[in-house]
Structure formats: C-alpha cells, structure tokens
Design a protein around this motif. Structure first.
Motif, PDB file in Angstrom:
ATOM      1  N   LYS A 180     -38.204  61.147 -25.823  1.00  0.00           N
ATOM      2  CA  LYS A 180     -37.685  59.558 -25.604  1.00  0.00           C
ATOM      3  C   LYS A 180     -36.282  58.858 -24.648  1.00  0.00           C
ATOM      4  CE  LYS A 180     -41.500  58.063 -28.122  1.00  0.00           C
ATOM      5  NZ  LYS A 180     -42.070  57.414 -29.247  1.00  0.00           N
ATOM      6  N   GLU A 181     -35.811  59.096 -25.205  1.00  0.00           N
ATOM      7  CA  GLU A 181     -34.401  58.804 -25.442  1.00  0.00           C
ATOM      8  C   GLU A 181     -34.234  59.458 -24.117  1.00  0.00           C
ATOM      9  OE1 GLU A 181     -32.048  58.103 -29.057  1.00  0.00           O
ATOM     10  OE2 GLU A 181     -30.451  57.742 -27.206  1.00  0.00           O
ATOM     11  N   GLN A 182     -34.248  60.647 -23.895  1.00  0.00           N
ATOM     12  CA  GLN A 182     -33.612  61.233 -22.728  1.00  0.00           C
ATOM     13  C   GLN A 182     -34.647  60.568 -21.347  1.00  0.00           C
ATOM     14  OE1 GLN A 182     -34.526  65.938 -22.669  1.00  0.00           O
ATOM     15  NE2 GLN A 182     -35.756  64.896 -20.574  1.00  0.00           N
ATOM     16  N   LYS A 183     -36.309  60.901 -21.737  1.00  0.00           N
ATOM     17  CA  LYS A 183     -36.861  59.992 -20.400  1.00  0.00           C
ATOM     18  C   LYS A 183     -36.668  58.747 -20.090  1.00  0.00           C
ATOM     19  CE  LYS A 183     -40.394  57.717 -21.961  1.00  0.00           C
ATOM     20  NZ  LYS A 183     -41.099  56.345 -21.472  1.00  0.00           N
ATOM     21  N   ASP A 184     -36.323  57.478 -21.224  1.00  0.00           N
ATOM     22  CA  ASP A 184     -36.124  56.380 -21.147  1.00  0.00           C
ATOM     23  C   ASP A 184     -34.335  56.449 -19.921  1.00  0.00           C
ATOM     24  OD1 ASP A 184     -37.103  54.797 -23.712  1.00  0.00           O
ATOM     25  OD2 ASP A 184     -38.305  55.466 -21.988  1.00  0.00           O
ATOM     26  N   LYS A 185     -33.326  57.084 -20.205  1.00  0.00           N
ATOM     27  CA  LYS A 185     -32.594  57.380 -19.406  1.00  0.00           C
ATOM     28  C   LYS A 185     -32.262  57.314 -18.244  1.00  0.00           C
ATOM     29  CE  LYS A 185     -28.423  59.201 -20.019  1.00  0.00           C
ATOM     30  NZ  LYS A 185     -28.180  59.983 -19.094  1.00  0.00           N
ATOM     31  N   ASP A 186     -33.002  59.293 -18.610  1.00  0.00           N
ATOM     32  CA  ASP A 186     -33.261  59.376 -16.852  1.00  0.00           C
ATOM     33  C   ASP A 186     -34.019  59.182 -16.053  1.00  0.00           C
ATOM     34  OD1 ASP A 186     -33.763  63.241 -18.332  1.00  0.00           O
ATOM     35  OD2 ASP A 186     -32.436  61.870 -17.889  1.00  0.00           O
ATOM     36  N   LEU A 187     -35.493  58.340 -16.439  1.00  0.00           N
ATOM     37  CA  LEU A 187     -36.105  57.325 -15.346  1.00  0.00           C
ATOM     38  C   LEU A 187     -35.463  56.589 -14.836  1.00  0.00           C
ATOM     39  CD1 LEU A 187     -39.961  58.422 -16.671  1.00  0.00           C
ATOM     40  CD2 LEU A 187     -38.883  59.699 -14.704  1.00  0.00           C
ATOM     41  N   ARG A 188     -34.271  55.579 -15.749  1.00  0.00           N
ATOM     42  CA  ARG A 188     -33.744  54.875 -15.726  1.00  0.00           C
ATOM     43  C   ARG A 188     -32.805  55.053 -14.370  1.00  0.00           C
ATOM     44  NH1 ARG A 188     -29.928  51.626 -17.848  1.00  0.00           N
ATOM     45  NH2 ARG A 188     -30.147  49.031 -16.946  1.00  0.00           N
ATOM     46  N   GLU A 189     -32.037  55.696 -14.595  1.00  0.00           N
ATOM     47  CA  GLU A 189     -31.144  56.298 -14.028  1.00  0.00           C
ATOM     48  C   GLU A 189     -31.877  56.857 -12.173  1.00  0.00           C
ATOM     49  OE1 GLU A 189     -28.110  55.854 -15.324  1.00  0.00           O
ATOM     50  OE2 GLU A 189     -28.372  56.352 -13.424  1.00  0.00           O
ATOM     51  N   ALA A 190     -33.255  57.374 -12.308  1.00  0.00           N
ATOM     52  CA  ALA A 190     -33.846  57.943 -11.213  1.00  0.00           C
ATOM     53  C   ALA A 190     -34.740  56.153 -10.458  1.00  0.00           C
ATOM     54  CB  ALA A 190     -34.908  58.777 -11.255  1.00  0.00           C
ATOM     55  N   LEU A 191     -34.754  55.354 -10.747  1.00  0.00           N
ATOM     56  CA  LEU A 191     -34.723  54.184 -10.254  1.00  0.00           C
ATOM     57  C   LEU A 191     -33.648  53.309 -10.107  1.00  0.00           C
ATOM     58  CD1 LEU A 191     -37.486  52.421 -13.079  1.00  0.00           C
ATOM     59  CD2 LEU A 191     -37.804  53.430 -11.058  1.00  0.00           C
ATOM     60  N   ILE A 192     -32.534  53.647 -10.496  1.00  0.00           N
ATOM     61  CA  ILE A 192     -31.248  53.400 -10.081  1.00  0.00           C
ATOM     62  C   ILE A 192     -31.163  54.348  -8.780  1.00  0.00           C
ATOM     63  CG2 ILE A 192     -29.058  52.533 -10.446  1.00  0.00           C
ATOM     64  CD1 ILE A 192     -29.734  52.262 -12.879  1.00  0.00           C
ATOM     65  N   SER A 193     -31.399  55.182  -8.680  1.00  0.00           N
ATOM     66  CA  SER A 193     -31.178  55.388  -7.476  1.00  0.00           C
ATOM     67  C   SER A 193     -31.980  55.636  -6.422  1.00  0.00           C
ATOM     68  CB  SER A 193     -30.550  57.384  -7.604  1.00  0.00           C
ATOM     69  OG  SER A 193     -32.355  57.763  -8.459  1.00  0.00           O
ATOM     70  N   TYR A 194     -32.939  55.506  -6.582  1.00  0.00           N
ATOM     71  CA  TYR A 194     -33.718  55.124  -5.785  1.00  0.00           C
ATOM     72  C   TYR A 194     -33.560  53.904  -4.972  1.00  0.00           C
ATOM     73  CZ  TYR A 194     -38.081  53.669  -3.686  1.00  0.00           C
ATOM     74  OH  TYR A 194     -39.084  53.484  -2.425  1.00  0.00           O
ATOM     75  N   ALA A 195     -33.537  52.446  -5.365  1.00  0.00           N
ATOM     76  CA  ALA A 195     -33.273  51.306  -5.018  1.00  0.00           C
ATOM     77  C   ALA A 195     -31.237  51.729  -4.221  1.00  0.00           C
ATOM     78  CB  ALA A 195     -32.679  50.626  -5.570  1.00  0.00           C
ATOM     79  N   ILE A 196     -30.908  52.186  -5.332  1.00  0.00           N
ATOM     80  CA  ILE A 196     -29.238  52.674  -3.602  1.00  0.00           C
ATOM     81  C   ILE A 196     -29.866  54.012  -2.875  1.00  0.00           C
ATOM     82  CG2 ILE A 196     -27.057  54.807  -3.612  1.00  0.00           C
ATOM     83  CD1 ILE A 196     -27.124  53.720  -6.994  1.00  0.00           C
ATOM     84  N   MET A 197     -30.699  54.367  -3.217  1.00  0.00           N
ATOM     85  CA  MET A 197     -31.689  55.115  -1.251  1.00  0.00           C
ATOM     86  C   MET A 197     -31.968  54.232  -0.850  1.00  0.00           C
ATOM     87  SD  MET A 197     -33.943  58.426  -1.640  1.00  0.00           S
ATOM     88  CE  MET A 197     -33.314  58.546  -3.392  1.00  0.00           C
ATOM     89  N   GLN A 198     -32.968  52.945  -1.011  1.00  0.00           N
ATOM     90  CA  GLN A 198     -33.048  51.751  -0.084  1.00  0.00           C
ATOM     91  C   GLN A 198     -32.063  51.352   1.073  1.00  0.00           C
ATOM     92  OE1 GLN A 198     -36.529  52.152   0.789  1.00  0.00           O
ATOM     93  NE2 GLN A 198     -36.310  53.918  -1.108  1.00  0.00           N
ATOM     94  N   ILE A 199     -31.248  50.819   0.123  1.00  0.00           N
ATOM     95  CA  ILE A 199     -30.135  50.374   0.071  1.00  0.00           C
ATOM     96  C   ILE A 199     -29.222  50.834   1.206  1.00  0.00           C
ATOM     97  CG2 ILE A 199     -27.953  49.507  -0.003  1.00  0.00           C
ATOM     98  CD1 ILE A 199     -29.191  48.662  -2.636  1.00  0.00           C
ATOM     99  N   SER A 200     -28.707  52.281   1.022  1.00  0.00           N
ATOM    100  CA  SER A 200     -28.712  53.009   2.191  1.00  0.00           C
ATOM    101  C   SER A 200     -29.428  52.834   3.594  1.00  0.00           C
ATOM    102  CB  SER A 200     -27.561  54.473   1.536  1.00  0.00           C
ATOM    103  OG  SER A 200     -28.492  55.406   1.996  1.00  0.00           O
ATOM    104  N   MET A 201     -30.595  53.250   3.580  1.00  0.00           N
ATOM    105  CA  MET A 201     -31.537  53.235   4.180  1.00  0.00           C
ATOM    106  C   MET A 201     -31.596  52.407   5.553  1.00  0.00           C
ATOM    107  SD  MET A 201     -36.082  53.431   4.314  1.00  0.00           S
ATOM    108  CE  MET A 201     -36.125  52.505   4.984  1.00  0.00           C
ATOM    109  N   CYS A 202     -30.894  50.609   4.527  1.00  0.00           N
ATOM    110  CA  CYS A 202     -31.001  49.585   5.079  1.00  0.00           C
ATOM    111  C   CYS A 202     -30.110  49.077   6.240  1.00  0.00           C
ATOM    112  CB  CYS A 202     -31.635  48.021   4.214  1.00  0.00           C
ATOM    113  SG  CYS A 202     -32.792  47.923   3.675  1.00  0.00           S
ATOM    114  N   LYS A 203     -28.640  50.118   6.044  1.00  0.00           N
ATOM    115  CA  LYS A 203     -26.935  49.818   6.409  1.00  0.00           C
ATOM    116  C   LYS A 203     -27.569  50.740   6.759  1.00  0.00           C
ATOM    117  CE  LYS A 203     -24.384  47.827   2.193  1.00  0.00           C
ATOM    118  NZ  LYS A 203     -23.658  48.181   0.977  1.00  0.00           N
TER     119      LYS A 203
END
Lengths: 440, 414
Positions: free
Chosen positions: A399-422
């Motif tokens: 559970k701990e691993q999942k929460d940490k990993d998926l949160r990181e995944a969501l953050i990197s998704y946001a970063i991807m969206q930002i870089s796409m806009c830029k």
C-alpha cells in the motif's frame, strides 16, 4: 474470529489473531527484521540492457521469431570508482522464462504480492501505436518493464533472498532445470479448489474481503482510465494532424499571393511543426500508461493473495468441521444416542447392536481419528495465522509503495503536460500570429 | 524537418490524416520575431502589434455612414414564418433627408438590394450575403445561433456596402436604408422578362467566349480560380479541426470523471487524483472556449471569403460577357456593309461600356484585395492568439497542481 460450527472452544484457534506465536514455519521468513534495502541490491546492480530478435524451432518443430533480453549483472562497487566499470556478467532470457520465474514465485510465496510482468500483448493501444509484439517500440517498452520487474523482486526483502531468483540472474543454462526440480508445479492450487473455497467459506476475514473489494475497484477504474486515455490520445492525434493539412494549403495559397505570401508560407511551415510534434508527445505518454498498467496488473497479484487466504480459511473450516463431526460421533458411541445419522448406527438398530469388543475397537479408532483431527486443525490454524501475519505485512508495504509510486506518476504526468504546452506555443503558434504582421 | 515536394494537386490528399508530408522550410524573415530576443509573454507582444494595426485602420477611411443590424423578430403568417431585423442608420451625408433612420428588413430584402447593386454595377465586387439555407448539419432555420450568425453577416454586408466609394451612393442602397416600406420600390426597375433576356444574352455570349482577355484580367481569372480552391480548402480544414476538437473534448470529459471516480476508492491518493481530475476539467473548459472562438471568429471570416470567391467568379463572367458583346458587335460591324452608322454607334457604346467596366473592376479589385488581406489576417491572428492563450492557461492549471503536490510532499516529510 470464532468458528461457527465449533463444539468446544479450546481446540479451535482464533483466526486472524496477530499475536505472534513461537511456531516455526517452513518458510522461515516471518518475524525476521526488515532491512532497509535488500542485501541482494547491495551486492549487485541489475539491468535489462538490450533486446534482440532470434529465430529458432519451437516445441512443435515450427520456425518462430522471438525476442530475447539481455540481463546484465554488475557488482555494486564497480560503478562508483573513477575508472572504467568492470564488464558485467550477462545472460539472455526470453519473456516465457520470466513468466516461469513469476509463476514459481507466486506458488512459493503465496502470501506475497508478487510484482507483475509487463503485458504479454499490447493492450489499450491508441490507433497509431502498433499492437504487434515484434514492433521495436513495444519491445523497448517491454525491456523497461522487465527490468522494472527484476528490480522490484530484487528490492523485496523476502523475494530477493530466493535461490531460484538468484539463479535466474546468474545461470543461463541450468536455471530451467533447477526451477522445475523444486517441484513447485505440484503446489499449484487448482482453480476448482479456489472457486469452491470462495463460495463456501463461512467466516471470511473482513480485512481480506475489504482488500479484495478495493483491488477489484482499482482494477476496474484503472482499466477504464487506460481505455479513456487511449481514446483521448487518438483524438488529440487527430486534432494535431488535421492542423498539418493547413500546412499544405497555406503553402499552396502563398504561391498565388504577393504581399501575404511570405506570411502564409511561414504559417504553413509552423503548422507542420505543430502537427509533427504530437508523435513525441504521445510517445512520452506511453510511459505514464505503463506505470498505470503495472498497478493494474498488481491488482491480480493482490487478488491471488486474497484467494489463497480464502482457500486456507476454507481448509481450516473444513478441518474444524471434520473434527467436530468426529467428536459428535464419539459422543454418540459413548452415550448410545444417535444424533448423527450413520450407516453403522442404522444397521445396528436393524440388525442388533454390536458386541462390547466391537464397540471398544470403534471407540479407539474414533479417538485416534480425533487426535489426528486436533493436530490437523492446529496445523491449519498456525498455517493460517502465519499466512495472515506475513500477508498483512506485505500488504501494508504494498500500500505504501503503491501510494508513493502512483503519486509520483501523477506528478510526472503533470510535468509532461506542462512540457507539452511549453513545447508548442513559443515556436509555433506564437510565430504564426506574427507571420501575418506584414507591411502592405 | 525533412523536405518533401509540395503536391501539385492537394484534393486527393485533403484531410488524409495519416500522411505527414512536410513542407520545405522557408526561411524568409518577414516574421518580425526572427531577429531580437524572445519576449517573455507572447500576449504582450501581440497587444503591442495590435495597436499599430488599429492606427492604420483609422487613417484609411473617414466613415460618414454607420449601420447596425439587430433585434431579430419572428413574424408568423398563414403562409410562412420569417425573421425581421431592425436596420438602424446614422449618417452625416447631405443627400440623406435625416441623420438617423430605422427600418425593418427581412432576408429577402437584402437579396433584393444585392441583386440591384449587381445589376447596376456588374463589374464591381459586391460583398456576398450569408447563404439562404445551411445545408450541412441539422441547423434549424430559426435556432438562436443561426439567427445570430446571420445577423452578424447581414451587418457586415451593409457595412461593406457603406464603405464602398461607388456602391454606398447607390439609390437602391439609400432606399433600402430609409424607406419604411420597401415593397413599392421592389416592383420598379427591370422586370422579370428583361432579366431573362439579359441572362440569355449572357449565356449566348459566354458560349461564344472572349477572344482575348487583357493580360490583367487573365491574371485575375487565374487568381480567382486558385483563390477559390484554396479558401475552400482552408474552410474545410477548419471545419474538420472543429469536429476533431469536439470529439477530443468528449473524451477528455470522461477522462476527468474517471480520475474523480478513482479518487473515491483511495485514501492517500485521493487528493492528488482529485487534483488531476480538476486539472483535466479545467482543460476541458479551455478547449470549449477554443472551439467557440474558432466557430465565432475564424469560421465566419473564412466562409465569407468562400462566398466572395463565388462573387469574384460571377464578376469575371460578367466582365467577360461585356467584352464578348463588344467583340460580337465589332465583328458584325467588320462583316456587314449596311447600316454602318447605327452599328458603329452601338459598337462605340459597347466599347465605352467595356472600358468603364474594366476600370471599375480594376479599381475595385485592388480594394477587395486589401480588404481580404485585412480581414483574413485579423481572423488568423485572433485564432493564433486564442491558441496561445489556450496553452498558457492549460500550463498554469498543471503548474498549480504541481505546486500543490510538491508543497504537500514537503510538508509530509517534515
């Protein structure tokens, strides 16, 4: 948790009791201290470095093409020094060997949530992405997934100590024989057994029930998310590519205009750049989809653990029930009353009762049987308790691993969206707006 | 970018999404941003240039005729239902009896006006009217969007006429703007039969064809054909983009709701998942606005010029007819012996008519080109600005999510 059908309470243990007893288990793993980082990863660095196509004859003597992956092992210290790192030990493995390893781990450690493999076939694809297993992009993503799998296993404090896993990494030829020699295939629970367990278990552990439900929910929602994501990718691709059509028209239009010509030409060029940019954007997004897929497949592993528990619980219930029945039989024999139907009882009623000798031999047989039954229940009880304790430890870790990993995944998704806009606006549309600022 | 040849005929390649033909890189630097530093915000630079543009417009014409079209009202009779628009005129012109007029006109009246203007000035480029019906899609004749789109187009039409140095002084135009009841004026003028005669003559002449178009009009003819095809293509591509954007928007909405659904099953992950769901939702809103902008700004502008292209073709045909008539009579003059004087007069008249028509077209053509460039430049620039805005806003949405997550992870570590 008390058994519903119990006779006296002392033989039936409470299931799910987290009090750790001193009972030794054959796995030798429960109650060990968990170290931060595993000893395996402290010793070695694991990579899946390359993929290569091979052709060969398969089991039915037909020519087939398949991909092999290069596993590289380096001693951990060699990388930190200033000089060239030592040459790694390498061996080649194909996907089916990874599958065999995983099945072995599943059977051998049923209380552990075994990390999943990358998908066998490309699923949730958007239209441009190939669903072909030999497609280089698919192979590349699979390479990454296999490396991820090995690292997950190598960083698990239980799984990393497994000898077969070690051999998988180090012994190219002899591994297959070694894994089959463990006889793990005999331990595989039949599907029929686990289905009937699911249907007939009387006192399911609420925690496991809740976990199973969560796992099913997660499976459903992540599947849906992956499907929608693929459709969104498809549509976005369409939007970008149609802009490419502007490119062609503007360019041709510029040929017939004087004053507007240069502006149109430039605008057309930028439209083409815009249209082409979507390929990279969506390629990057596949990595995000892979992260989601890993947890989608993890839900199957969670489900496995829950099912195994159900099976154990069921077997314990059966053993207790069996014991209770035998005790009842003894009581009847002693008191002479017939509460439980038995053929012996019926025939003795019809054909006369048995001799004292016969009775006594039957009594001792039953008492023997009861003794065995008590032992069986105790065994099952311990087994179950140990399983639950070990499983919950791993579940919390997961559970701990999942929460940490998926949160990181969501953050990197946001970063991807930002870089796409830029990526888009400075070079393309910004200039397009100025390409029309000509002087008449 | 790899270079590919520009296909000569794009019709086969049109709307083919799978082809990635790249165009040759054209590094002409009329783009003002090619030299100099990249500005911090594209919007601020756009604003700067827009100011310069406005100044140019103001120098161009001192308007003395201001017309607005508004207040659509439904009229229902036994036979038909139609809309009446209010047309308000404000003017300082001395040849108008008053400085302000208000009349009610329906679409048919606009058609009448336009046909009268074309009749009187066959080689002037009269701005087109919005179409009678909208064929594609399921647009009801009288739904609000349709009426509003039409109203805007009608207003543009009158505005264009009012800016035209020749057409704005047309008697028909004045009557249209001022007469409370247009019906009596409609009955006057050339009747149906004479119009028929004209049409037949025109057909006959076009069958005969012109012998020699002056160079200027050859070039023009060429341009008109090419322009017509290109502007239609741009129009089609734009419609297609809108369609793709709408489909994208539908899927994006589902995307957002799926994240929200997931958040319901989670504890620690619930907050970031809700964050992503909300980001996706806000991007949906921005996409909606982008689509709306396309529909309200770029599509009407392109559509108008698609219609203009048809007008130009008609003007070219009429000019050709005038020349053909002159040539026919000239030939007749050359071959016949009798009645030379009468024929000579006719030929002189036709020659005169032809010269006048050609110069009128020549001048108007220049006007039209300028107007076209201004209009389409404005529409494309506005679209580009909107696109920039779209990406800026989406960027901000995801950045704020990132800030919220990183802030949270920092506080978790403490």
């Amino acid at each position: 948790m008390i058994m519903a059908d119990s006779g006296s309470s002392e033989e039936v243990a409470v299931i799910g009791n987290t009090d750790i007893t001193s009972t030794e288990s054959e796995n030798n793993i429960i109650n060990t201290m968990v170290e931060r980082g595993t000893s395996l990863l402290k010793k070695m660095e694991i990579n899946v470095a390359e993929a290569e196509k091979r052709t060969g004859k398969n089991t039915v003597n037909m020519q087939e093409t398949y991909t092999v992956y290069l596993i590289e092992i380096r001693p951990a210290e060699s990388v930190t020094e200033g000089g060239t790192p030592a040459a790694p030990d390498t061996l080649w493995r194909r996907y089916s060997e990874f599958e065999l390893l995983r099945t072995y781990l599943l059977v051998t450690y049923p209380f552990i949530i075994i990390p999943p493999l990358p998908e066998k076939r490309a699923e949730f694809v958007w239209h441009k992405l190939s669903a072909d297993n030999l497609d280089p992009d698919f192979v590349e993503r699979r390479r990454v997934g296999l490396e991820n799998f090995l690292l997950r296993v190598a960083s698990h404090h239980v799984l990393s100590n497994d000898k077969i896993f070690f051999l998988f990494l180090t012994e190219e030829k002899g591994w297959r024989e070694a894994v089959l020699d463990t006889g793990f295939q005999d331990k595989v629970d039949s599907r029929l057994k686990s289905v009937s367990a699911m249907l007939r278990v009387k006192n399911p552990d609420k925690r496991f029930t809740a976990l199973k439900q969560y796992s099913d929910e997660l499976n459903t929602v992540v599947s849906q998310l992956l499907r929608v994501r693929a459709r969104v990718a498809d549509r976005l691709y369409g939007v970008y590519k149609v802009h490419g059509n502007y490119g062609r028209v503007f360019s041709e239009w510029s040929a017939i205009e004087r004053e507007m010509g240069d502006g149109l030409q430039s605008a057309g060029h930028h439209m083409d750049t815009y249209a082409a940019s979507i390929d990279d954007i969506l390629e990057e997004e596949e990595h995000y989809a892979d992260q989601l897929k890993e947890y989608l497949f993890y839900t199957d592993a969670v489900r496995s653990v829950c099912k195994k528990h159900e099976l154990m619980q069921y077997e314990l219930e059966m053993a207790s029930q069996d014991l209770a029945y035998k005790k009842q039989q003894k009581e009847e024999l002693v008191t002479g009353t017939v509460r439980v139907f038995s053929l012996k009882g019926m025939t003795s009623k019809l054909f006369g009762s048995e001799t004292q000798e016969q009775r006594e031999s039957r009594l001792s047989a039953i008492e023997q049987s009861i003794e065995e039954g008590v032992e069986a229940v105790m065994e099952k009880n311990t087994e179950c308790r140990d399983f639950v304790s070990a499983a919950w430890e791993d579940i919390e870790r997961f559970k701990e691993q999942k929460d940490k990993d998926l949160r990181e995944a969501l953050i990197s998704y946001a970063i991807m969206q930002i870089s796409m806009c830029k990526k888009v606006w400075p070079s393309t549309l910004f200039r397009t707006s100025f390409c029309f600022q000509y002087k008449h | 970018m790899s270079g590919h040849a520009v296909p000569a005929d794009i019709s086969g390649h049109m709307l083919d999404l799978d082809e990635d033909d790249d165009l040759d890189v054209f590094s002409k630097n009329t783009c003002l941003t090619d030299e100099g530093p990249v500005p911090n915000s594209p919007s601020s630079m756009v604003n700067q240039y827009r100011l310069e543009d406005d100044e140019e417009q103001q120098d161009a014409n001192a308007k003395d005729l201001f017309i607005s079209v508004d207040d659509p009202e439904s009229h229902i009779t036994a036979i038909e239902t139609y809309i009446m628009y209010r047309v308000v005129t404000k003017t300082t012109r001395s040849d108008f009896d008053s400085s302000e007029f208000e009349v009610r006109r329906r679409y048919q009246d606009f058609l009448w006006l336009r046909s009268k203007l074309e009749e009187s000035h066959p080689t002037l480029i009269v701005h087109p009217l919005p179409e009678k019906f909208v064929m594609k899609g399921m647009v009801e004749r009288f739904n609000d969007d349709f009426i509003e789109t039409r109203r805007k187009a009608l207003q543009r039409f009158l505005s264009r006429i009012s800016e035209h140095p020749v057409l704005s002084h047309s008697q028909h135009f004045k009557v249209f703007l001022t007469a409370q009841d247009l019906a009596p004026h409609k009955k006057q003028g050339s009747g149906f039969l004479s119009r028929m005669g004209e049409t037949m003559r025109a057909v006959a002449n076009s069958v005969r064809g012109v012998k020699d178009r002056p160079e200027e009009f050859e070039v023009l003819q060429d341009y008109v054909e090419n322009f017509s095809s290109k502007i239609s293509s741009v129009d089609k591509v734009t419609q297609r983009i809108i369609k793709e954007q709408r489909e994208y928007l539908d899927e994006l909405r589902q995307y957002s709701s799926t994240y929200a659904q997931w958040a319901g099953s989670e504890e620690n992950l619930s907050e970031p998942l809700k964050g992503v769901a909300s980001c996706a939702e806000r991007c949906c809103k921005e996409t909606e606005e982008r689509i709306q902008h396309l529909s309200e700004v770029l599509v009407p502008a392109l559509h108008e010029y698609v219609l203009c292209a048809e007008t130009l073709k008609a003007v070219m045909r009429r000019r050709d007819n005038i020349q053909a008539e002159f040539e026919a009579k000239s030939d007749a003059l050359a071959s016949r012996r009798s009645d030379l004087d009468a024929l000579q007069d006719e030929v002189d008249e036709l020659a005169d008519r032809m010269d006048k028509s050609n110069s009128a077209l020549h001048v108007d053509w220049s006007r039209w080109r300028n107007a076209m460039r201004t209009d389409l430049k404005a529409a494309f620039t506005s679209t580009a600005e909107k696109n920039v805005e779209y990406y800026e806003k989406c960027l901000a949405v995801w950045e704020s999510f990132l800030v919220s997550q990183r802030g949270e992870s920092i506080s978790q570590r403490d």
